[in-house]
Design a protein around this motif. Structure first.
Motif, PDB file in Angstrom:
ATOM      1  N   GLU A  62      30.267  37.138  38.157  1.00 59.93           N
ATOM      2  CA  GLU A  62      29.859  38.541  38.110  1.00 59.93           C
ATOM      3  C   GLU A  62      30.218  39.269  39.409  1.00 59.93           C
ATOM      4  O   GLU A  62      30.573  40.445  39.396  1.00 59.93           O
ATOM      5  CB  GLU A  62      28.355  38.640  37.848  1.00 59.93           C
ATOM      6  CG  GLU A  62      27.935  38.131  36.478  1.00 59.93           C
ATOM      7  CD  GLU A  62      26.443  38.209  36.258  1.00 59.93           C
ATOM      8  OE1 GLU A  62      25.755  38.911  37.043  1.00 59.93           O
ATOM      9  OE2 GLU A  62      25.955  37.564  35.316  1.00 59.93           O
ATOM     10  N   THR A  63      30.074  38.563  40.540  1.00 65.44           N
ATOM     11  CA  THR A  63      30.402  39.156  41.846  1.00 65.44           C
ATOM     12  C   THR A  63      31.159  38.135  42.690  1.00 65.44           C
ATOM     13  O   THR A  63      31.015  36.926  42.507  1.00 65.44           O
ATOM     14  CB  THR A  63      29.147  39.590  42.623  1.00 65.44           C
ATOM     15  OG1 THR A  63      28.392  38.422  42.997  1.00 65.44           O
ATOM     16  CG2 THR A  63      28.274  40.524  41.796  1.00 65.44           C
ATOM     17  N   SER A  92      31.990  42.745  38.374  1.00 66.88           N
ATOM     18  CA  SER A  92      31.326  44.035  38.550  1.00 66.88           C
ATOM     19  C   SER A  92      31.376  44.503  39.996  1.00 66.88           C
ATOM     20  O   SER A  92      31.221  45.696  40.269  1.00 66.88           O
ATOM     21  CB  SER A  92      29.870  43.951  38.084  1.00 66.88           C
ATOM     22  OG  SER A  92      29.132  43.057  38.906  1.00 66.88           O
ATOM     23  N   GLU A  93      31.597  43.568  40.933  1.00 68.76           N
ATOM     24  CA  GLU A  93      31.683  43.923  42.354  1.00 68.76           C
ATOM     25  C   GLU A  93      32.459  42.837  43.088  1.00 68.76           C
ATOM     26  O   GLU A  93      32.198  41.651  42.908  1.00 68.76           O
ATOM     27  CB  GLU A  93      30.281  44.049  42.954  1.00 68.76           C
ATOM     28  CG  GLU A  93      30.260  44.340  44.458  1.00 68.76           C
ATOM     29  CD  GLU A  93      28.870  44.205  45.033  1.00 68.76           C
ATOM     30  OE1 GLU A  93      28.133  45.204  45.033  1.00 68.76           O
ATOM     31  OE2 GLU A  93      28.512  43.076  45.464  1.00 68.76           O
ATOM     32  N   ARG A 252      23.298  52.120  45.423  1.00 70.86           N
ATOM     33  CA  ARG A 252      24.541  51.373  45.629  1.00 70.86           C
ATOM     34  C   ARG A 252      24.250  50.100  46.440  1.00 70.86           C
ATOM     35  O   ARG A 252      24.782  49.880  47.535  1.00 70.86           O
ATOM     36  CB  ARG A 252      25.592  52.236  46.328  1.00 70.86           C
ATOM     37  CG  ARG A 252      25.902  53.540  45.634  1.00 70.86           C
ATOM     38  CD  ARG A 252      26.469  53.353  44.251  1.00 70.86           C
ATOM     39  NE  ARG A 252      27.841  52.843  44.281  1.00 70.86           N
ATOM     40  CZ  ARG A 252      28.567  52.623  43.200  1.00 70.86           C
ATOM     41  NH1 ARG A 252      28.035  52.832  41.997  1.00 70.86           N
ATOM     42  NH2 ARG A 252      29.804  52.174  43.297  1.00 70.86           N
ATOM     43  N   TYR A 253      23.399  49.276  45.874  1.00 75.74           N
ATOM     44  CA  TYR A 253      23.043  48.013  46.525  1.00 75.74           C
ATOM     45  C   TYR A 253      24.247  47.065  46.526  1.00 75.74           C
ATOM     46  O   TYR A 253      25.165  47.204  45.715  1.00 75.74           O
ATOM     47  CB  TYR A 253      21.898  47.323  45.781  1.00 75.74           C
ATOM     48  CG  TYR A 253      20.699  48.181  45.488  1.00 75.74           C
ATOM     49  CD1 TYR A 253      20.247  49.134  46.400  1.00 75.74           C
ATOM     50  CD2 TYR A 253      20.014  48.047  44.294  1.00 75.74           C
ATOM     51  CE1 TYR A 253      19.145  49.923  46.115  1.00 75.74           C
ATOM     52  CE2 TYR A 253      18.897  48.829  43.998  1.00 75.74           C
ATOM     53  CZ  TYR A 253      18.475  49.772  44.917  1.00 75.74           C
ATOM     54  OH  TYR A 253      17.381  50.551  44.629  1.00 75.74           O
ATOM     55  N   CYS A 254      24.190  46.082  47.403  1.00 78.19           N
ATOM     56  CA  CYS A 254      25.186  45.010  47.353  1.00 78.19           C
ATOM     57  C   CYS A 254      24.764  44.048  46.238  1.00 78.19           C
ATOM     58  O   CYS A 254      23.807  43.292  46.380  1.00 78.19           O
ATOM     59  CB  CYS A 254      25.273  44.284  48.689  1.00 78.19           C
ATOM     60  SG  CYS A 254      26.448  42.899  48.666  1.00 78.19           S
ATOM     61  N   LYS A 255      25.468  44.079  45.115  1.00 75.13           N
ATOM     62  CA  LYS A 255      25.103  43.247  43.966  1.00 75.13           C
ATOM     63  C   LYS A 255      25.213  41.763  44.296  1.00 75.13           C
ATOM     64  O   LYS A 255      24.422  40.952  43.800  1.00 75.13           O
ATOM     65  CB  LYS A 255      26.007  43.578  42.773  1.00 75.13           C
ATOM     66  CG  LYS A 255      25.849  44.986  42.242  1.00 75.13           C
ATOM     67  CD  LYS A 255      26.821  45.230  41.089  1.00 75.13           C
ATOM     68  CE  LYS A 255      26.740  46.660  40.589  1.00 75.13           C
ATOM     69  NZ  LYS A 255      27.723  46.915  39.492  1.00 75.13           N
ATOM     70  N   HIS A 256      26.194  41.409  45.098  1.00 76.55           N
ATOM     71  CA  HIS A 256      26.365  39.995  45.457  1.00 76.55           C
ATOM     72  C   HIS A 256      25.159  39.480  46.228  1.00 76.55           C
ATOM     73  O   HIS A 256      24.636  38.399  45.936  1.00 76.55           O
ATOM     74  CB  HIS A 256      27.636  39.812  46.290  1.00 76.55           C
ATOM     75  CG  HIS A 256      27.923  38.386  46.618  1.00 76.55           C
ATOM     76  ND1 HIS A 256      28.666  37.567  45.797  1.00 76.55           N
ATOM     77  CD2 HIS A 256      27.563  37.614  47.681  1.00 76.55           C
ATOM     78  CE1 HIS A 256      28.749  36.365  46.332  1.00 76.55           C
ATOM     79  NE2 HIS A 256      28.093  36.365  47.471  1.00 76.55           N
ATOM     80  N   LEU A 258      22.194  40.634  46.155  1.00 78.35           N
ATOM     81  CA  LEU A 258      21.037  40.597  45.269  1.00 78.35           C
ATOM     82  C   LEU A 258      20.938  39.249  44.547  1.00 78.35           C
ATOM     83  O   LEU A 258      19.840  38.788  44.229  1.00 78.35           O
ATOM     84  CB  LEU A 258      21.100  41.734  44.245  1.00 78.35           C
ATOM     85  CG  LEU A 258      20.766  43.134  44.770  1.00 78.35           C
ATOM     86  CD1 LEU A 258      21.017  44.178  43.678  1.00 78.35           C
ATOM     87  CD2 LEU A 258      19.320  43.226  45.243  1.00 78.35           C
TER      88      LEU A 258
END
Length: 393
Positions: A62-63, A92-93, A252-256, A258
């Motif tokens: 996902e990331t 996604s990121e 705009r959080y860092c998805k990774h 998270l």
């Protein structure tokens, strides 16, 4: 030997341990240029093959996050090979770290081809004397040039921008640090800022200089005042303080990251990279040796050491991660994951905590900004109440 078993990691971290020189405060594994010159291609070739094999098994991630060291020590073509192997265009990121002194338009094809969606750059300070104290290769002039280039990449390709700044540095005043924030925001309007308080890590050049009284660092009280001023400024500029050291606009959080803070599964490849994997009944870590030469010359998936996690270790790790965020711990999710009732488990400890440190509702336990200042102490107190597995008695 690394094997995934029944685990299907959500995120992929790739470690690039090459740097021009080593910053005085840095405790992450990296090697200066004289020790890695000539090893880049062999390192990339093994990493590329490991990524290819893993993606065939998992289907992708996902990331993705490429960190270091300085990934800017590799060419755009080498980084592209790794990202194509990882099928990053499906993610996604995809974040890549870059040091200001090595960032150039030669990396723009990564953004143009949508292989990378997010650029994270370590600015740290906008004062040359402070940068010299940190042993940084970049000057303020380098920082300004790199910020302008990052803004250009954002305008051309729509990538997200994140900048790292540091606080409570030797020779730095609160006024200087506030000006650093204002300068970076005014020049680039980034969606994300990471703000780290200086930590003196054992074994670093900074630790040696502090122990020999060559440098003076801020004490705990001074750091708290320092941070509160900077946190307030970022709040007024529209940044949500969503994790101890991280701020974002418009979600705009860092998805990774998270993934880490939610204690979801992730895979780390490369020298010193760490993984957290889990199946229905087991959880374990993998860690790779801190030796880029053995990685570059080693066999595929060799050198990764496995450590099984007990249920108590898993709960403690979750507390440490989840309480870093402004979402805290959702009690129904805690019970579903660990078969433990949060309120019953910590019924003795929570009432003994300072009320200003936390908010406790029937559904949620979350730390305040004041609580974040003493996060380690809070987690230690809670961890003492975690039941140990029978085989640990």
């Amino acid at each position: 030997m690394l094997t995934l078993g029944a685990s299907n990691p959500k995120a992929l971290y790739l470690h690039i341990p090459f740097c021009t020189t080593r910053c005085s405060y840095c405790a992450f594994y990296s090697e200066p240029k004289p020790s890695w010159k000539g090893f880049q291609e062999r390192y990339v070739a093994r990493l590329e093959q490991e990524i290819t094999d893993v993606v065939q098994e998992t289907g992708g991630f996902e990331t993705i996050f490429i960190g270091g060291g300085n990934p800017g020590s590799l060419t755009s073509e080498q980084l592209s090979r790794l990202l194509v192997a990882a099928k990053s265009i499906r993610c996604s990121e995809v974040t890549i770290e870059m040091n200001p002194e090595t960032f150039s338009e030669s990396y723009f094809p990564l953004f143009e081809k949508k292989l990378v969606t997010r650029l994270s750059m370590g600015i740290q300070s906008m004062d040359d004397s402070v940068l010299r104290q940190l042993g940084r290769n970049a000057t303020v002039e380098d920082n300004l040039r790199a910020i302008a280039l990052a803004k250009k990449a954002h305008d051309l390709y729509g990538i997200d921008l994140s900048f790292d700044l540091m606080a409570a540095l030797p020779g730095q005043s609160i006024k200087m640090a506030l000006q650093d924030i204002d300068t970076v925001v005014s020049l680039s309007d980034p969606s994300h800022i990471s703000l780290y308080c200086l930590t003196v890590e054992e074994g670093t050049e900074l630790a040696r200089r502090v122990s020999q009284r060559e440098l003076k660092v801020w004490d705990d009280d001074g750091q708290m005042v320092f941070l509160q001023n900077l946190w307030n400024r970022l709040g007024r500029l529209g940044y949500e303080h969503y994790e101890v050291s991280n701020f974002a606009r418009e979600g705009r959080y860092c998805k990774h990251n998270l993934v880490y803070w939610n204690l979801d599964t992730y895979l780390g490849l490369g020298s010193s990279a760490a993984s957290f994997l889990q199946s229905e009944s087991h959880a374990w870590h993998y860690s790779q040796k801190e030796d880029l030469h053995s990685f570059a010359e080693g066999t595929l998936f060799g050198g990764y050491e496995k450590e099984w996690l007990g249920s108590d270790q898993l709960v403690e790790e979750y507390l440490m991660m989840a309480l870093r965020t402004n979402r805290g711990i959702e009690k129904n999710l805690f019970k579903a994951r660990f078969s433990l009732d949060f309120d019953s488990l910590f019924s003795k400890t929570v009432p003994q905590l300072v009320p200003l440190w936390y908010k406790n509702t029937p559904h949620l336990f979350v730390l305040s900004q004041v609580g974040w200042m003493v996060l380690d102490e809070i987690v230690l107190r809670l961890a003492l109440q975690i039941p140990q597995p029978l085989d640990r008695h």
